[in-house]
Design a protein around this motif. Sequence first.
Motif, PDB file in Angstrom:
ATOM      1  N   ALA A 111       0.819  -1.205   0.000  1.00 37.02           N
ATOM      2  CA  ALA A 111       0.000   0.000   0.000  1.00 37.02           C
ATOM      3  C   ALA A 111       0.857   1.262   0.000  1.00 37.02           C
ATOM      4  N   ALA A 112       1.929   1.266   0.801  1.00 33.51           N
ATOM      5  CA  ALA A 112       2.789   2.443   0.874  1.00 33.51           C
ATOM      6  C   ALA A 112       3.495   2.701  -0.450  1.00 33.51           C
ATOM      7  N   VAL A 113       4.005   1.625  -1.071  1.00 31.15           N
ATOM      8  CA  VAL A 113       4.674   1.781  -2.366  1.00 31.15           C
ATOM      9  C   VAL A 113       3.684   2.259  -3.420  1.00 31.15           C
ATOM     10  N   ALA A 114       2.473   1.675  -3.402  1.00 30.27           N
ATOM     11  CA  ALA A 114       1.458   2.076  -4.375  1.00 30.27           C
ATOM     12  C   ALA A 114       1.040   3.530  -4.196  1.00 30.27           C
ATOM     13  N   ARG A 115       1.113   4.027  -2.972  1.00 26.18           N
ATOM     14  CA  ARG A 115       0.738   5.419  -2.706  1.00 26.18           C
ATOM     15  C   ARG A 115       1.858   6.399  -3.057  1.00 26.18           C
ATOM     16  N   GLY A 116       2.997   5.897  -3.499  1.00 25.29           N
ATOM     17  CA  GLY A 116       4.088   6.775  -3.912  1.00 25.29           C
ATOM     18  C   GLY A 116       5.022   7.198  -2.803  1.00 25.29           C
ATOM     19  N   ALA A 117       5.065   6.424  -1.706  1.00 28.61           N
ATOM     20  CA  ALA A 117       5.951   6.782  -0.593  1.00 28.61           C
ATOM     21  C   ALA A 117       7.403   6.811  -1.054  1.00 28.61           C
ATOM     22  N   ARG A 118       8.134   7.851  -0.640  1.00 27.98           N
ATOM     23  CA  ARG A 118       9.553   7.957  -0.971  1.00 27.98           C
ATOM     24  C   ARG A 118      10.420   7.273   0.072  1.00 27.98           C
ATOM     25  N   GLU A 119       9.870   7.088   1.285  1.00 25.24           N
ATOM     26  CA  GLU A 119      10.626   6.486   2.377  1.00 25.24           C
ATOM     27  C   GLU A 119       9.803   5.375   3.000  1.00 25.24           C
ATOM     28  N   LEU A 120      10.408   4.185   3.140  1.00 26.71           N
ATOM     29  CA  LEU A 120       9.720   3.020   3.679  1.00 26.71           C
ATOM     30  C   LEU A 120      10.621   2.347   4.701  1.00 26.71           C
ATOM     31  N   GLU A 121      10.110   2.182   5.921  1.00 25.56           N
ATOM     32  CA  GLU A 121      10.885   1.571   7.003  1.00 25.56           C
ATOM     33  C   GLU A 121      10.002   0.590   7.756  1.00 25.56           C
ATOM     34  N   VAL A 122      10.413  -0.668   7.799  1.00 25.79           N
ATOM     35  CA  VAL A 122       9.674  -1.710   8.505  1.00 25.79           C
ATOM     36  C   VAL A 122      10.655  -2.492   9.364  1.00 25.79           C
ATOM     37  N   ASP A 123      10.387  -2.553  10.684  1.00 27.65           N
ATOM     38  CA  ASP A 123      11.261  -3.256  11.614  1.00 27.65           C
ATOM     39  C   ASP A 123      10.398  -4.131  12.513  1.00 27.65           C
ATOM     40  N   LEU A 124      10.619  -5.442  12.449  1.00 32.07           N
ATOM     41  CA  LEU A 124       9.835  -6.389  13.219  1.00 32.07           C
ATOM     42  C   LEU A 124      10.725  -7.104  14.216  1.00 32.07           C
ATOM     43  N   THR A 125      10.189  -7.352  15.413  1.00 29.70           N
ATOM     44  CA  THR A 125      10.897  -8.096  16.447  1.00 29.70           C
ATOM     45  C   THR A 125       9.937  -9.104  17.061  1.00 29.70           C
ATOM     46  N   PRO A 126      10.263 -10.392  17.136  1.00 32.50           N
ATOM     47  CA  PRO A 126      11.448 -11.033  16.562  1.00 32.50           C
ATOM     48  C   PRO A 126      11.302 -11.245  15.071  1.00 32.50           C
ATOM     49  N   SER A 127      12.340 -11.856  14.471  1.00 30.39           N
ATOM     50  CA  SER A 127      12.339 -12.086  13.037  1.00 30.39           C
ATOM     51  C   SER A 127      11.211 -13.010  12.631  1.00 30.39           C
ATOM     52  N   GLN A 128      10.611 -12.690  11.466  1.00 34.45           N
ATOM     53  CA  GLN A 128       9.543 -13.528  10.941  1.00 34.45           C
ATOM     54  C   GLN A 128      10.127 -14.594  10.031  1.00 34.45           C
ATOM     55  N   GLU A 129       9.698 -15.832  10.197  1.00 40.11           N
ATOM     56  CA  GLU A 129      10.194 -16.928   9.378  1.00 40.11           C
ATOM     57  C   GLU A 129       9.225 -17.299   8.265  1.00 40.11           C
ATOM     58  N   GLU A 130       7.973 -16.825   8.364  1.00 37.65           N
ATOM     59  CA  GLU A 130       6.982 -17.208   7.368  1.00 37.65           C
ATOM     60  C   GLU A 130       7.335 -16.607   6.018  1.00 37.65           C
ATOM     61  N   GLU A 131       7.083 -17.379   4.954  1.00 39.57           N
ATOM     62  CA  GLU A 131       7.358 -16.922   3.595  1.00 39.57           C
ATOM     63  C   GLU A 131       6.569 -15.664   3.280  1.00 39.57           C
ATOM     64  N   ASN A 132       5.321 -15.596   3.781  1.00 29.82           N
ATOM     65  CA  ASN A 132       4.485 -14.450   3.425  1.00 29.82           C
ATOM     66  C   ASN A 132       4.804 -13.220   4.247  1.00 29.82           C
TER      67      ASN A 132
END
Length: 500
Positions: A111-132
């Motif tokens: 959604a963020a990329v489609a909206r034309g965002a120039r800056e994208l930051e995603v940080d998850l804890t703990p690491s996700q192992e799922e393919e999706n």
Amino acid sequence: MADRLSSLPDDLLHSILRDLPFKYAVRTSALSRRWASQWLDALAASPVLDFTDRDFARGQPPARAAATVGRCLRLHAEHGAPLDAFRVALVAPSSGDGGAFGRDVVGWVAAAVARGARELEVDLTPSQEEENAAPHGDRFQTGNSLERLAFGRLSLRAVPLPAAGLAGLRSLSLSHADVTDEALRVLLANCRALESLSLRCCSLLTSVSVASERLRVLELLGCRAVGELRVAAPALESFTLYGNVILSAADWAEEAIAVDFGAVPVLRDVYLSHMDCCGYLDFNHDHYYPFVYYVPHARILTLCSIGLLPYVQVNMGNASYIDMPNLQELQLLVSSLDEEGDADPRHPERVYYFFHHTSFPVLKRLFIRFPSNPTNGSCSATAPIDGEDDEDVEFGYKIVLGQLTFIKVVNFRGTSWREWRLVGFLLKRAPILEQLVLVTVGGDGAPGDEQLEVIQERALVLRKASRDARISVCRPSEDDSPNHAHTRFFHEEFCCVHQE
């Protein structure tokens, strides 16, 4: 009492709300009926959606926090406001509804990329192992406006490379990511506009090759498996390495790292710190090259204790000479004040030999940081303080720091003769010194008023080459003197030191 805040114009209220952390902006809805909608209107009109405040999701299940993020994204899209930046940092579930959470993350990125965002930051804890849980690859295959991309603990497996949508990236940060050597090479070849690259705790990297005409900032932090580093970046201005700052010439050495650091004519800012700052080195069989030999023209430098070790063939006692003709600001991270044998690279003897084997013709400011933890030997008193503290360190020629005007020593306790000898060594070699600042430790080890006065009195009677040098002793909370350009110390950060 009159509610004067509610009487303010909407645009001013929106400005106030946008500056509040998200969690507190939402809480303003309890103030009055008017405030209930103000935070929503402010959110919908803001070009930045930032959910990186850890308080935002504290005390609520990940699914509920994810639902709030999704709701805000939909609300923002409904109002049609431009989206410049989307940032989110959440604790992801390790089981249960982890798959649903992963799909939520994919949706946010898309959604963020489609909206034309120039800056994208995603940080998850703990690491996700799922393919999706990986970013939605399709969104990166077509052109978009992304300029800054930061992924923390997020898989890159669903981003087929090369990706046309990354061609305009100017800043890329990957933390705890599953990026491989080949994927990084292809990624960089596709990001020709890249100016800043940060790789943090990427465990799959073993041979890092960075070739870029525009890259200005490079960070390699806590990537423990890296045994080869090749850099071809003529525009590089800033380089940070938290890793192996000692290079072994022996092919059989487990700690060996191959380095090919090309010409970097504009490099000015360098930070070099060994992993954990006090690793073990074998002084019986090997040659050691400190990484500083590859960046001799830096103007600003931070170097840890192990990096102070000059190229030495220990058994024969030979050492090479380093010329640093441009260095103006130097910070030394001293790991320990204990002496564990003459060859131990951690104790302050290495500081003296570093100055003996290095030329600093324009050095103006010197910072020395002792360990804050007293168990690291900071309170060592293995030799009597009286009688040993004035002992000089003699070399074959006189060391003169002719341009040095400012010295600052942090975490100074004044209880170790080695501390005093090091300070005395510097004072006697700085003929135009203007100021020496001794900043004591804070917290439980902080000195009382009486001990502070004792340190001050003792410092004032030290011999010094400059008659005009001012000497002051203060606590950290009282220190208003200049700081080094580097105020972040990676060996003190938990995530890299304890990476699995």
